[in-house]
Design a protein around this motif. Structure first.
Motif, PDB file in Angstrom:
ATOM      1  N   PRO A 198       0.838  -1.205   0.000  1.00 14.37           N
ATOM      2  CA  PRO A 198       0.000   0.000   0.000  1.00 14.37           C
ATOM      3  C   PRO A 198       0.869   1.249   0.000  1.00 14.37           C
ATOM      4  O   PRO A 198       1.609   1.505   0.955  1.00 14.37           O
ATOM      5  CB  PRO A 198      -0.798  -0.137   1.306  1.00 14.37           C
ATOM      6  N   ALA A 199       0.798   2.020  -1.059  1.00 19.14           N
ATOM      7  CA  ALA A 199       1.750   3.115  -1.275  1.00 19.14           C
ATOM      8  C   ALA A 199       1.093   4.474  -1.058  1.00 19.14           C
ATOM      9  O   ALA A 199       0.286   4.921  -1.869  1.00 19.14           O
ATOM     10  CB  ALA A 199       2.331   3.037  -2.688  1.00 19.14           C
ATOM     11  N   GLY A 200       1.433   5.104   0.063  1.00 24.40           N
ATOM     12  CA  GLY A 200       1.081   6.498   0.302  1.00 24.40           C
ATOM     13  C   GLY A 200       2.313   7.335   0.006  1.00 24.40           C
ATOM     14  O   GLY A 200       2.537   7.765  -1.115  1.00 24.40           O
ATOM     15  N   SER A 227      -6.146   6.367   6.048  1.00 20.24           N
ATOM     16  CA  SER A 227      -5.379   7.597   6.291  1.00 20.24           C
ATOM     17  C   SER A 227      -3.984   7.531   5.693  1.00 20.24           C
ATOM     18  O   SER A 227      -3.473   8.517   5.156  1.00 20.24           O
ATOM     19  CB  SER A 227      -5.287   7.859   7.800  1.00 20.24           C
ATOM     20  N   GLY A 228      -3.359   6.358   5.765  1.00 21.99           N
ATOM     21  CA  GLY A 228      -2.004   6.221   5.252  1.00 21.99           C
ATOM     22  C   GLY A 228      -1.896   6.319   3.743  1.00 21.99           C
ATOM     23  O   GLY A 228      -0.800   6.508   3.204  1.00 21.99           O
ATOM     24  N   LEU A 229      -3.025   6.174   3.046  1.00 16.02           N
ATOM     25  CA  LEU A 229      -3.023   6.297   1.585  1.00 16.02           C
ATOM     26  C   LEU A 229      -3.491   7.673   1.125  1.00 16.02           C
ATOM     27  O   LEU A 229      -3.497   7.943  -0.078  1.00 16.02           O
ATOM     28  CB  LEU A 229      -3.912   5.216   0.960  1.00 16.02           C
ATOM     29  N   ARG A 230      -3.867   8.520   2.063  1.00 18.92           N
ATOM     30  CA  ARG A 230      -4.336   9.857   1.687  1.00 18.92           C
ATOM     31  C   ARG A 230      -3.137  10.809   1.616  1.00 18.92           C
ATOM     32  O   ARG A 230      -2.976  11.732   2.396  1.00 18.92           O
ATOM     33  CB  ARG A 230      -5.382  10.353   2.681  1.00 18.92           C
ATOM     34  N   ALA A 250      -6.488  -6.328  10.008  1.00 20.09           N
ATOM     35  CA  ALA A 250      -5.650  -5.455   9.179  1.00 20.09           C
ATOM     36  C   ALA A 250      -6.167  -4.025   9.173  1.00 20.09           C
ATOM     37  O   ALA A 250      -7.363  -3.763   9.334  1.00 20.09           O
ATOM     38  CB  ALA A 250      -5.604  -5.987   7.751  1.00 20.09           C
ATOM     39  N   ALA A 251      -5.256  -3.104   8.955  1.00 22.48           N
ATOM     40  CA  ALA A 251      -5.617  -1.720   8.677  1.00 22.48           C
ATOM     41  C   ALA A 251      -6.283  -1.656   7.307  1.00 22.48           C
ATOM     42  O   ALA A 251      -6.154  -2.586   6.500  1.00 22.48           O
ATOM     43  CB  ALA A 251      -4.366  -0.847   8.699  1.00 22.48           C
ATOM     44  N   PRO A 252      -7.000  -0.566   7.014  1.00 20.92           N
ATOM     45  CA  PRO A 252      -7.576  -0.432   5.665  1.00 20.92           C
ATOM     46  C   PRO A 252      -6.535  -0.581   4.562  1.00 20.92           C
ATOM     47  O   PRO A 252      -6.837  -1.114   3.486  1.00 20.92           O
ATOM     48  CB  PRO A 252      -8.179   0.975   5.679  1.00 20.92           C
ATOM     49  N   GLU A 253      -5.301  -0.143   4.832  1.00 22.37           N
ATOM     50  CA  GLU A 253      -4.234  -0.282   3.833  1.00 22.37           C
ATOM     51  C   GLU A 253      -3.954  -1.757   3.542  1.00 22.37           C
ATOM     52  O   GLU A 253      -3.637  -2.138   2.407  1.00 22.37           O
ATOM     53  CB  GLU A 253      -2.968   0.419   4.328  1.00 22.37           C
ATOM     54  N   GLY A 254      -4.047  -2.602   4.582  1.00 21.25           N
ATOM     55  CA  GLY A 254      -3.892  -4.040   4.373  1.00 21.25           C
ATOM     56  C   GLY A 254      -5.054  -4.622   3.580  1.00 21.25           C
ATOM     57  O   GLY A 254      -4.866  -5.485   2.722  1.00 21.25           O
TER      58      GLY A 254
END
Length: 396
Positions: free
Chosen positions: A236-238, A299-302, A346-350
């Motif tokens: 997952p790339a932020g 949040s980590g992808l925003r 998992a987090a949403p990124e996962g």
């Protein structure tokens, strides 16, 4: 302890001594990366020696930037499990599906790796105060490691950051400022005030050492796979530091003689509501312009504009990889499916990387016979407010 040589600009190639605090390249403003004497490091460190060391990221210390062992600031980061996702694989018709679960790191995410390294090196080089813009996990990690090191921390987060992140930072004694806007707006606050306030800026790739902590995911993955890398990695790339760091690690390991020239296909997964890297990849652009009106529950992808955009795109291109975007609803379903099949919250990124894998299979870009590693970068526990859809509409 360390075979660090110097710092080199990732864009213009300028080389700089590594014995002082530095941010971006003074000539072109692009990220600086650490260089090591791999010939000498390879004599001091071998896979056999690694097998006798502690199960933390510091087992790779010869290829990490901290020179003085007394400067290491640690909470036991690294050594995360590589799980064979058998039940999830059965649903997808895949025997070789794995999840690298970074949620078991201190502070609950992969950010512990990068901030352990950045804070250790900042302590070693005399930083007196640290500041970071963050969507949540980096702020929590910096707050924890700053507390451990005894260095004051200032974090800037979007006002709509999930509450658990804010509480975590305050619990570690950090000064927290909430900003109307996105992480890029938080970054502007840090940039505008850091000189007057005496803060050292540890923003993603705006200092050289967070990526050095993140690269240990690549070292660990190779070691856990018996030094034979998987066919593909979905990440997952932020800001993209983990993807960039792993790509750097693979190059270093080849120079050390631990692996050959074969590389996994690096697949960057982004949110449909914030996909600057995917757009740049599809348009074959050399960099990734800012994404307007970024929206996603992850949040980590925003991250509408990444300092490491060129480095991410280069890793994807050189690996024969790909970039794919998924909607928030598919992320939530991915979180639910990973939890129900593998017992990982998992987090949403996962959840996003599982959704990305499904999309890649449907597009014929990943084969079901491939050995594939999904990275879950954090714990869903910090996102409970964002993941209400887990308890609501199944088609959210």
């Amino acid at each position: 302890m360390s075979f660090l040589i110097d710092l080199e600009c990732s864009d213009c190639g300028k080389q700089l001594p590594a014995d002082r605090l530095r941010n971006l390249c003074p000539d072109c403003g692009r990220p600086l990366l650490a260089r090591y004497d791999t010939e000498e490091a390879g004599k001091a460190l071998t896979p056999d020696i690694l097998a006798m060391r502690e199960p933390t990221l510091w087992r790779y210390r010869e290829m990490l930037p901290v020179r003085d062992e007394s400067a290491i600031v640690t909470l036991g980061e690294g050594g995360t499990p590589l799980m064979h996702a058998r039940r999830l694989g059965e649903r997808l018709g895949m025997d070789g599906l794995y999840i690298k679960d970074e949620s078991v790191n201190p502070t609950g995410s992969f950010k512990a790796r990068g901030l352990a390294m950045a804070v250790s090196r900042a302590l070693e080089l005399g930083a007196e105060s640290l500041a970071v813009p963050s969507a949540g996990n980096a702020a929590g990690a910096l707050s924890a490691y700053g507390a451990r090191a005894g260095i004051p921390v200032h974090v800037f987060m979007p006002r709509d950051t999930p509450l658990p992140f804010i509480v975590e930072c305050r619990a570690h004694g950090a000064a927290v400022e909430l900003v109307d806007g996105l992480i890029t707006d938080c970054g502007k606050q840090v940039a505008a005030r850091k000189d007057a306030e005496g803060w050292f800026d540890v923003s993603t790739l705006k200092e050289p050492y967070r990526v050095e902590g993140k690269k240990t995911m690549g070292y660990e993955l190779a070691e856990q796979c018996g030094w034979v890398l998987p066919d593909a990695i979905l990440y997952p790339a932020g800001g993209g530091t983990g993807l960039i760091g792993m790509w750097k690690a693979f190059s270093e390991m080849e120079a050390l003689g631990w692996i050959g020239p074969e590389r996994p296909r690096m697949v960057a997964v982004q949110a449909a509501g914030c996909q600057p890297i995917v757009r740049a990849w599809e348009q074959q652009w050399p960099d990734a312009p800012e994404w307007e009106n970024a929206r996603t529950l992850a949040s980590g992808l925003r991250v509408p504009a990444a300092v490491g955009d060129k480095l991410m795109l280069a890793a994807i291109r050189e690996s024969g990889g790909d970039a794919v975007a998924v909607p928030d609803g598919d992320m939530v379903r991915g979180v639910r499916e990973i939890g129900a099949c593998e017992g990982i919250f998992a987090a949403p990124e996962g959840g996003a990387v599982l959704a990305g894998l499904r999309k890649m299979i449907a597009l014929g870009r990943i084969d079901r016979s491939d050995r594939v590693v999904l990275f879950n970068t954090g714990s869903g526990h910090k996102y409970v407010d964002n993941l209400d859809a887990l308890h609501g509409d199944q088609d959210a």
